[in-house]
Design an enzyme around this catalytic site. Structure first.
Site, PDB file in Angstrom:
ATOM      1  N   HIS A   1       4.892  -3.925   5.660  1.00  0.00           N
ATOM      2  CA  HIS A   1       5.966  -4.044   6.649  1.00  0.00           C
ATOM      3  C   HIS A   1       6.068  -2.726   7.421  1.00  0.00           C
ATOM      4  O   HIS A   1       6.037  -1.657   6.808  1.00  0.00           O
ATOM      5  CB  HIS A   1       7.288  -4.358   5.931  1.00  0.00           C
ATOM      6  CG  HIS A   1       8.412  -4.587   6.873  1.00  0.00           C
ATOM      7  ND1 HIS A   1       8.527  -5.740   7.628  1.00  0.00           N
ATOM      8  CD2 HIS A   1       9.454  -3.808   7.230  1.00  0.00           C
ATOM      9  CE1 HIS A   1       9.604  -5.659   8.390  1.00  0.00           C
ATOM     10  NE2 HIS A   1      10.183  -4.495   8.160  1.00  0.00           N
TER      11      HIS A   1
ATOM     12  N   SER B   1       5.751   0.334   4.732  1.00  0.00           N
ATOM     13  CA  SER B   1       5.974   0.097   3.302  1.00  0.00           C
ATOM     14  C   SER B   1       5.108  -1.052   2.823  1.00  0.00           C
ATOM     15  O   SER B   1       4.921  -2.033   3.549  1.00  0.00           O
ATOM     16  CB  SER B   1       7.436  -0.311   3.032  1.00  0.00           C
ATOM     17  OG  SER B   1       8.353   0.583   3.618  1.00  0.00           O
TER      18      SER B   1
ATOM     19  N   ASP C   1      11.438  -9.499   3.218  1.00  0.00           N
ATOM     20  CA  ASP C   1      11.155  -8.047   3.178  1.00  0.00           C
ATOM     21  C   ASP C   1      12.008  -7.325   2.139  1.00  0.00           C
ATOM     22  O   ASP C   1      12.487  -6.212   2.378  1.00  0.00           O
ATOM     23  CB  ASP C   1      11.379  -7.418   4.570  1.00  0.00           C
ATOM     24  CG  ASP C   1      10.457  -8.016   5.617  1.00  0.00           C
ATOM     25  OD1 ASP C   1       9.344  -8.436   5.261  1.00  0.00           O
ATOM     26  OD2 ASP C   1      10.862  -8.055   6.791  1.00  0.00           O
TER      27      ASP C   1
ATOM     28  N   ALA D   1      -1.219   4.601   9.818  1.00  0.00           N
ATOM     29  CA  ALA D   1      -0.700   4.837   8.461  1.00  0.00           C
ATOM     30  C   ALA D   1      -0.806   3.570   7.607  1.00  0.00           C
ATOM     31  O   ALA D   1      -1.154   3.633   6.418  1.00  0.00           O
ATOM     32  CB  ALA D   1       0.748   5.323   8.534  1.00  0.00           C
ATOM     33  N   GLU D   2      -0.531   2.420   8.207  1.00  0.00           N
ATOM     34  CA  GLU D   2      -0.633   1.148   7.457  1.00  0.00           C
ATOM     35  C   GLU D   2      -2.033   0.963   6.877  1.00  0.00           C
ATOM     36  O   GLU D   2      -2.197   0.539   5.732  1.00  0.00           O
ATOM     37  CB  GLU D   2      -0.305  -0.048   8.372  1.00  0.00           C
ATOM     38  CG  GLU D   2       1.142  -0.108   8.818  1.00  0.00           C
ATOM     39  CD  GLU D   2       1.426  -1.349   9.660  1.00  0.00           C
ATOM     40  OE1 GLU D   2       0.918  -2.432   9.334  1.00  0.00           O
ATOM     41  OE2 GLU D   2       2.176  -1.237  10.652  1.00  0.00           O
TER      42      GLU D   2
HETATM   43  C1  GAR Z   1       1.400  -4.926  11.280  1.00  0.00           C
HETATM   44  O1  GAR Z   1       1.983  -3.827  11.958  1.00  0.00           O
HETATM   45  C2  GAR Z   1       2.274  -5.351  10.128  1.00  0.00           C
HETATM   46  O2  GAR Z   1       2.899  -4.284   9.465  1.00  0.00           O
HETATM   47  C3  GAR Z   1       3.280  -6.213  10.830  1.00  0.00           C
HETATM   48  O3  GAR Z   1       2.552  -6.932  11.779  1.00  0.00           O
HETATM   49  C4  GAR Z   1       1.413  -6.166  12.173  1.00  0.00           C
HETATM   50  C5  GAR Z   1       0.174  -7.013  11.948  1.00  0.00           C
HETATM   51  O4  GAR Z   1      -0.948  -6.387  12.486  1.00  0.00           O
HETATM   52  N1  GAR Z   1       3.939  -7.083   9.895  1.00  0.00           N
HETATM   53  C6  GAR Z   1       5.189  -7.509  10.014  1.00  0.00           C
HETATM   54  O5  GAR Z   1       5.898  -7.195  10.957  1.00  0.00           O
HETATM   55  C7  GAR Z   1       5.667  -8.399   8.888  1.00  0.00           C
HETATM   56  N2  GAR Z   1       7.079  -8.604   8.983  1.00  0.00           N
HETATM   57  P1  GAR Z   1      -2.414  -6.813  12.014  1.00  0.00           P
HETATM   58  O6  GAR Z   1      -2.521  -8.316  12.204  1.00  0.00           O
HETATM   59  O7  GAR Z   1      -3.339  -6.065  12.926  1.00  0.00           O
HETATM   60  O8  GAR Z   1      -2.555  -6.408  10.571  1.00  0.00           O
END
Ligand code: GAR
Length: 209
Positions: free
Chosen positions: A108, A135, A144, A172-173
């Site tokens: 998240h 997170s 969440d 960071a993710e």
């Molecule tokens: C990411 O930033 C993730 O953290 C967010 O959506 C994006 C997906 O990107 N998730 C949420 O908001 C969940 N509530 P990705 O498809 O490139 O991984």
């Protein structure tokens, strides 16, 4: 290695981070399925190119429990042990969470417990936060809301917009998720962790000090 199914709804960059990390030596998990509730999700094409089995089905016109039962069947057929949500923009049914409880994680884009739900970066900027972040948490029935497993903080720069912040938090993710998932799937597997769990249970027994 632990068998992980990744659920996506879009771009799939976190899925890619999990997949590529799984190719490093000593990674304790492998990605056995990428499933999406949007057949047009860009991440599906990436997974296919990387020869990861995929499953795609639009949830439109289907009840939540009914749709999740189909996903559950795919996860079982793939022999998944764990589920990693990676930009999966759909609430899971209580039935699904009952079945997979304790084995689902999510990433998240905020420092939970702040900013559950959508538009996290806009809300953080409006609140004047000087630090944001991401997170990884265990998934429970509440949105969440499960126990936070790990986080990375990211500084807000002058002139940041929701878009520039999202892009920097995403870096960071991609660092956070593979490591948090690796720790999650190994937590009960190391001798120390097992011993710790036995001690924890022992202290809860009647007659324990
Ligand atoms: C990411 O930033 C993730 O953290 C967010 O959506 C994006 C997906 O990107 N998730 C949420 O908001 C969940 N509530 P990705 O498809 O490139 O991984």
């Amino acid at each position: 290695r632990a068998r992980v199914a990744v659920l996506i709804s879009g771009r799939g960059s976190n899925m890619a981070a999990l997949l590529y990390a799984s190719r490093l030596p000593d990674c304790p998990y492998e990605v056995v399925l990428v499933a999406s509730n949007d057949p047009d999700a860009a991440g599906l094409a990436l997974a296919k190119a990387e020869r990861v089995p995929t499953f795609a089905l639009s949830h439109k016109g289907m009840g939540r429990a009914e749709f999740d039962a189909l996903i559950d069947a795919q996860l079982r057929a793939a022999g998944a042990d764990y589920v990693a949500l990676a930009g999966y923009m759909r609430l899971l049914s209580p039935e699904f969470i009952d079945k997979w409880g304790g084995r689902i994680v999510n990433i998240h884009p905020s420092l939970l417990p702040r900013y559950k739900g959508l538009d996290t970066h806009t809300r953080a900027l409006e609140a004047g936060d000087r630090t944001v972040g991401c997170s990884v948490h265990e998934v429970t029935a509440e949105l969440d809301d499960g126990p936070v497993l790990d986080q990375i903080e990211v500084a807000v720069l002058p002139g940041d917009t929701a878009e520039t912040l999202a892009a920097r938090v995403l870096i960071a993710e991609h660092q956070l998720y593979p490591r948090a998932l690796a720790n999650f799937v190994t937590r009960d597997r190391t001798p120390e962790a097992k011993l710790g769990r036995v001690r924890e249970i022992a202290t809860q027994l009647p007659g324990a000090e």
